[in-house]
Each structure stands twice: as C-alpha cells, then as structure tokens.
Design an enzyme around this catalytic site. Structure first.
Site, mmCIF file in Angstrom:
data_model
loop_
_atom_site.group_PDB
_atom_site.id
_atom_site.type_symbol
_atom_site.label_atom_id
_atom_site.label_comp_id
_atom_site.label_asym_id
_atom_site.label_seq_id
_atom_site.Cartn_x
_atom_site.Cartn_y
_atom_site.Cartn_z
ATOM 1 N N GLU A 17 -0.839 -6.407 -12.884
ATOM 2 C CA GLU A 17 -0.426 -5.275 -12.066
ATOM 3 C C GLU A 17 0.997 -4.858 -12.410
ATOM 4 O O GLU A 17 1.906 -5.689 -12.445
ATOM 5 C CB GLU A 17 -0.520 -5.622 -10.582
ATOM 6 C CG GLU A 17 -0.140 -4.443 -9.675
ATOM 7 C CD GLU A 17 -0.477 -4.713 -8.233
ATOM 8 O OE1 GLU A 17 -1.655 -5.015 -7.962
ATOM 9 O OE2 GLU A 17 0.428 -4.636 -7.385
ATOM 10 N N THR B 111 0.588 0.366 -9.390
ATOM 11 C CA THR B 111 0.829 0.807 -8.024
ATOM 12 C C THR B 111 1.741 2.025 -8.024
ATOM 13 O O THR B 111 2.050 2.589 -9.076
ATOM 14 C CB THR B 111 1.446 -0.348 -7.198
ATOM 15 O OG1 THR B 111 1.581 0.091 -5.841
ATOM 16 C CG2 THR B 111 2.793 -0.765 -7.756
ATOM 17 N N ALA C 64 6.305 3.952 -1.977
ATOM 18 C CA ALA C 64 5.910 4.169 -0.588
ATOM 19 C C ALA C 64 5.580 5.636 -0.340
ATOM 20 O O ALA C 64 6.298 6.534 -0.774
ATOM 21 C CB ALA C 64 7.028 3.720 0.344
ATOM 22 N N ARG D 3 -5.359 0.997 2.395
ATOM 23 C CA ARG D 3 -4.848 1.846 3.474
ATOM 24 C C ARG D 3 -3.401 2.190 3.199
ATOM 25 O O ARG D 3 -2.976 3.326 3.373
ATOM 26 C CB ARG D 3 -4.972 1.136 4.826
ATOM 27 C CG ARG D 3 -4.643 2.061 6.014
ATOM 28 C CD ARG D 3 -4.126 1.299 7.206
ATOM 29 N NE ARG D 3 -2.838 0.650 6.955
ATOM 30 C CZ ARG D 3 -2.190 -0.050 7.860
ATOM 31 N NH1 ARG D 3 -2.705 -0.208 9.065
ATOM 32 N NH2 ARG D 3 -1.012 -0.601 7.557
ATOM 33 N N GLY D 4 -2.629 1.183 2.794
ATOM 34 C CA GLY D 4 -1.216 1.381 2.512
ATOM 35 C C GLY D 4 -0.338 0.951 3.671
ATOM 36 O O GLY D 4 -0.752 0.957 4.830
ATOM 37 N N ASP D 5 0.885 0.555 3.337
ATOM 38 C CA ASP D 5 1.849 0.144 4.357
ATOM 39 C C ASP D 5 2.486 1.361 5.008
ATOM 40 O O ASP D 5 2.562 2.438 4.401
ATOM 41 C CB ASP D 5 2.939 -0.722 3.729
ATOM 42 C CG ASP D 5 2.392 -2.046 3.209
ATOM 43 O OD1 ASP D 5 1.456 -2.584 3.841
ATOM 44 O OD2 ASP D 5 2.899 -2.531 2.180
ATOM 45 N N ALA E 214 -8.835 1.674 4.928
ATOM 46 C CA ALA E 214 -9.216 1.556 3.517
ATOM 47 C C ALA E 214 -10.721 1.714 3.348
ATOM 48 O O ALA E 214 -11.189 2.257 2.333
ATOM 49 C CB ALA E 214 -8.753 0.223 2.955
#
Length: 294
Positions: free
Chosen positions: A17, A48, A51, A107-109, A127
């Site tokens: 990653e 990735t 944010a 879903r994400g932070d 998600a």
C-alpha cells in the site's frame, strides 16, 4: 485477473500500500522506493488518498504510473467522505478509464477536526453501501474491504463489528484486508470468528513495520490498535532511530513468518512509501523463497 482467481492460483498473494506524495520530490523518491519493492514481484499495489479525498487525482496518477511501468494490477482506495453518490460514480468512471483493476472500498475517517463521520447529503453512510454501489453499477471492479482484528474503534462491540464486515462481504466484497495489528493471536481469533460467521472470502493480514515509536504511537492512537507491552518497552528503551527500526523490523519478521506458517492467503504491507523495512522483512522470511518460486 479477478481477485478470486489470484488467490486461487497463488500460494501466498503479496501486495503493498502506497500513498500519494505531496511534492514532485516526494514522487520521485516514491518511484525509487517502489522499484526496490518490485524485486519481490507483488501481485498488486494499492494507493490511498488524503483526508476527505483531498488527493484523489494524485492517487489515480500514482497508480497509473505504477501500472504502466511495472505492468501489474493496481487498486485505488475510495471512501464515502465528502462525496455524493454522483461524485463516487464520477471517480469510479475515471478509475475505469485509467485501467484501475480493484477498489478498496471504505467508509473513511471523519475529516480533520470532526469528532464523528457525517453522511454528506446525497452520499453514503456505510462502506457496505459503497460496496453495493460498485458491485451493482461497476462490476468491472473487484472490491477489497477493511477488517479489524482488534475491533473498529467506533463499533459498539466486536460482534457488531463482525456483522458489519459480513454486510460488506454480502454486498459484494471479494477480499478483506485487515487493519494493522501486532499480536498475531488477535488476527487468528478474528479469522476464526469470520469463518464461523460465514465470511468466506480471503482474509489478508495487514502488516505495518514499525520504524519509529513516536510515529506508531500516533498511528495506533488514531486507529485503535494496541502495541504489546514487550514491544513498546523495547522500542522505548533507546531513542536511537536505528534501534527502533531494528526492533520494529525484528518483531515484524517474527510476526510475518508466523503468519506464513499459518498459511494465510496473502500479506499486505503498509509500506508508508518506504522500502527498507518491508524489503528486509521479505528477505529474512520464507516469503522471499515463496516469491522466487512463483
């Protein structure tokens, strides 16, 4: 190649990653690091983004460069944060045009400064909803999702967290990649619970080699993972960066070999755009021999 076929054909699937650098200098350094990692012929690479989707365009650029240069499958992360359904469709269409093979659906932070995730008007809350959208409207993509051996920090219980994972798999996820962890017993327990619940896709342990105590303390505080007392004690006994690198990598070597011996379907390394730790771990475990035999 579909993910199911990849795991069926390979004794041990290897993936890395990356994250998109913020500068051209960082991007040049990343390509040098990736070249070192390619020595062990990974099966795919994920990337990735920042944010709230702040670097999605760079994510697609990085994975396109990796795919073109090294001719291997690539996966883009995608989160629900700050996006409507149409925004997500637009990104998926761009990813499809650029030849992205897989999507890591999250879903994400919550965005920086926010205490909790808030659904955007016209967007998605979970998600599992993102997985369903991809599965129904973009079947060209295989989908990976996240699993949490130590339970997601927002979950009300471990049972509810596992049920949420099952919803993601039932919605169409093809494989699970776990959050980082440092006690393999947590992974084995999680894997057994998934099996008992009928989650029958590959469950791949995610490994983040520790190279700095300060860095890993920050990361684990954000994701809810725990450092074993023995490991944290050894890391804190010496502030030397080389000492902390050596201790962290030594721990990861033992952890990785134990996972290989347990016949996990794959290993996913969170390399943080640096190759030395991951290269050393692969070279000093049976993983190097397995990759050379493929």
């Amino acid at each position: 190649m579909p993910i199911a076929d990849l795991f069926a054909e390979k004794k041990l699937v290897l993936s890395y990653e990356l994250f998109p650098p913020k500068t051209s200098k960082g991007e040049a350094a990343l390509h040098e690091q990736v070249s070192q990692l390619m020595h062990y012929s990974p099966d795919f690479v994920t990337c990735t983004y920042g944010a709230g989707g702040s670097s999605r365009h760079r994510t697609l650029a990085i994975i396109d460069q990796v795919k073109q240069r090294f001719q291997l499958p690539v996966a883009s992360h995608l989160t629900c944060v700050g996006s409507t359904r149409d925004d997500l469709r637009d990104y998926l269409n761009r990813a499809l045009r650029q030849g992205v093979d897989f999507i890591v659906a999250l879903r994400g932070d919550p965005p920086q400064g926010a205490q909790e995730f808030l659904k955007m008007e016209g967007g998605l809350s979970f998600a599992s909803e993102l997985v369903a959208l991809i599965h129904d409207e973009f079947p060209q993509f295989d989908v990976l999702v996240a699993g949490y051996p130590e339970t997601h920090r927002e979950a009300t219980s471990a049972t509810d967290d596992l049920q949420n994972l099952k919803r993601k798999v039932d919605a169409g996820a093809d494989a699970v990649v776990t959050q980082l962890f440092y006690n393999n017993d947590d992974f084995f327990r999680f894997r057994d619970q998934c099996t008992a619940l009928g989650i029958n896709v590959p469950i791949v342990p995610g490994i983040l080699p520790i190279t700095s105590l300060q860095q890993i303390q920050r990361i684990t505080s954000l994701c809810g993972a725990r450092l074993p007392l023995e490991l944290e004690s050894r890391l804190s006994s010496n502030e030397s960066s080389q000492w902390q690198f050596d201790v962290g990598v030594e721990w990861a070597i033992r952890q990785t070999q134990q996972l290989i011996d347990a016949e996990v379907p794959g290993l996913h390394f969170y390399v943080l755009n640096q190759s030395p730790a991951t290269v050393k771990i692969i070279a000093e475990t049976q993983l190097a021999e397995l990759r050379q035999a493929m």
